[in-house]
Enzyme design. Sequence first.
Site, PDB file in Angstrom:
ATOM      1  N   HIS A 127       0.818  -1.223   0.000  1.00 12.77           N
ATOM      2  CA  HIS A 127       0.000   0.000   0.000  1.00 12.77           C
ATOM      3  C   HIS A 127       0.848   1.268   0.000  1.00 12.77           C
ATOM      4  O   HIS A 127       0.335   2.345  -0.294  1.00 12.77           O
ATOM      5  CB  HIS A 127      -1.000  -0.004   1.164  1.00 12.77           C
ATOM      6  CG  HIS A 127      -0.426   0.302   2.511  1.00 12.77           C
ATOM      7  ND1 HIS A 127      -0.121  -0.672   3.440  1.00 12.77           N
ATOM      8  CD2 HIS A 127      -0.118   1.481   3.104  1.00 12.77           C
ATOM      9  CE1 HIS A 127       0.333  -0.104   4.543  1.00 12.77           C
ATOM     10  NE2 HIS A 127       0.351   1.200   4.363  1.00 12.77           N
ATOM     11  N   ASP A 157       0.305  -7.565   1.547  1.00 11.33           N
ATOM     12  CA  ASP A 157       0.704  -6.162   1.676  1.00 11.33           C
ATOM     13  C   ASP A 157       2.222  -6.006   1.691  1.00 11.33           C
ATOM     14  O   ASP A 157       2.776  -5.235   2.468  1.00 11.33           O
ATOM     15  CB  ASP A 157       0.101  -5.534   2.939  1.00 11.33           C
ATOM     16  CG  ASP A 157       0.185  -4.009   2.927  1.00 11.33           C
ATOM     17  OD1 ASP A 157       0.267  -3.422   1.825  1.00 11.33           O
ATOM     18  OD2 ASP A 157       0.202  -3.406   4.014  1.00 11.33           O
ATOM     19  N   SER A 241       4.579   2.596   7.884  1.00 13.29           N
ATOM     20  CA  SER A 241       4.225   1.420   7.096  1.00 13.29           C
ATOM     21  C   SER A 241       5.392   0.956   6.228  1.00 13.29           C
ATOM     22  O   SER A 241       6.012   1.752   5.521  1.00 13.29           O
ATOM     23  CB  SER A 241       3.030   1.719   6.190  1.00 13.29           C
ATOM     24  OG  SER A 241       1.865   1.902   6.941  1.00 13.29           O
TER      25      SER A 241
END
Length: 397
Positions: A127, A157, A241
Site C-alpha cells: 500500500h 501487503d 508502514s
Amino acid sequence: MSKLNIKSLMVVGLTSTLLVGCDAMNQGQDNGVTENQTGNVNEEGDVAVSEMRVDVSSGVTDAVSTIDDAVVSVINLQQAAQNPYGWYGGTQDDTVEGEEDLQTVGTGSGAIYKVDGDTAYVFTNNHVIDGSDAVDVLLKDGTRVQAEVIGADVWTDLAVLSISSEDISSVAEFGDSNNLKVGEPAVAIGSPLGTDFASSVTSGIVSAVERSVPVDTDGDGTYDWEMTAIQTDAAINPGNSGGPLVNIAGQVIGINSMKISTSTVEGMGFAIPSNDAVDIINQLENSGEITRPVLGIGMVDLAMISQQQREAVLNVPEDITGGVVIAEVTGGSAAEEAGLAQNDIVVKFNGVDVTNGVELRQQIYDTTVGDDVEVEYYRDGTLETTTINMRASNEVL
C-alpha cells in the site's frame, strides 16, 4: 490534568524539598545545602554544563545502531494533475527535480535487506507504493535514489524494490518470528508523517503473536482477508508502514503494516511476521509476482443470503449456518472440471470447515499448485464431495 492532581504533585514536591532540608540540618550542614546541590558552577561563578559522561547504552540503543543505516523512506510519486495556469495557484514544492510531471502523494518506510552486485533490494508495504508512477528511496544519509518496483502482493501487503547499491553500507537481517515471546522488547523504526521525521525510533514490547486481523484489500468497505500479525505497543504512525519491527538483537521480526486508530484505542500496531514475509519477498524478488492456486469461482457468504432465499433457492438444511455460496463458475476452471456449480454451498475445504469467503480464500492459498484437494458442499440440500486439482490463474479465486 485536573487542578486536584496538580495540587497533589505540588505537595509531593514541596514535601520532598522540606525533607531534604531537614535531613541536611540533621547532618550538621549550617546552610542546609549539601555539596551536590550547588549545581555546576565554574571558577567565575557561572553555571556550566557538566562534563560527566553518562553511559546510556541499552539493548534498545544497540538494536537501533545495528539496523538504523539500512532503514529507508519510500516515496510514492504520481503524475501531477494538469494545471492550465502553470504552477500559479499550486506550489513549486509539489514537483520533483528532474521529474517535473510527478509529485509526491505519499511516503512510507522500508529497509534494505540484500545487496547483490550493483543492486540492493528493499522491502516495504504494497500500500506504500500502490498506484505509483515512480518510486524514490531516501537513504539514512539523505541520499535520494530512484527505485524500481520488482513486485508487489496485495494479499500480504508486501512489495520489493531495487536500487543501486553504490551508496549502501548496511543491510537488515531477518530474525525468527516463530520464536517470539509475548513481553519481549520490540522496536519500530521508520518515517512517521513523512521524510522530515525519517529514522524515528519507538520502542515497546511484543503484545501478542499470531493475531488474526481483518483486512479490506480493495477498499470497498468489506473485509476480504485476515492477516496473521504480530501485535505491538511500539508507536506505529502513518509513514511507518513498510518499516521494520526489530528485536533486541536488531533483527527484523516483522514489517509494520497497520494500526488500530480510534480515540479510544492506544498502542495497538500490527506487523507482518518475518517468517511469513521472507517467503513472499523471495518470490517477488525472483519472479515479480506471487503464484497462487485458484478455484475459478465467484462467491457470496451464506450469512449474506436471506432466510427466504436459503429455503426457496438453495434448500439449505436448517442446521447449516455457515458456508460459501458459489455465485458463478468460470468456464474451464478447476472448479468446473471438479463438477462444482452455481448455488453449491462449500462447507469444508481440504479437511477444514469454512464458514465464509475469507476462510475459504485462506485455505485455498495454503495449498500448492498441483495439489488434489477434497471439497465438501451442499447441493439442493444434499451433502456431496468432490476432488479439485489446484491450478494457477489470474483469477481472484
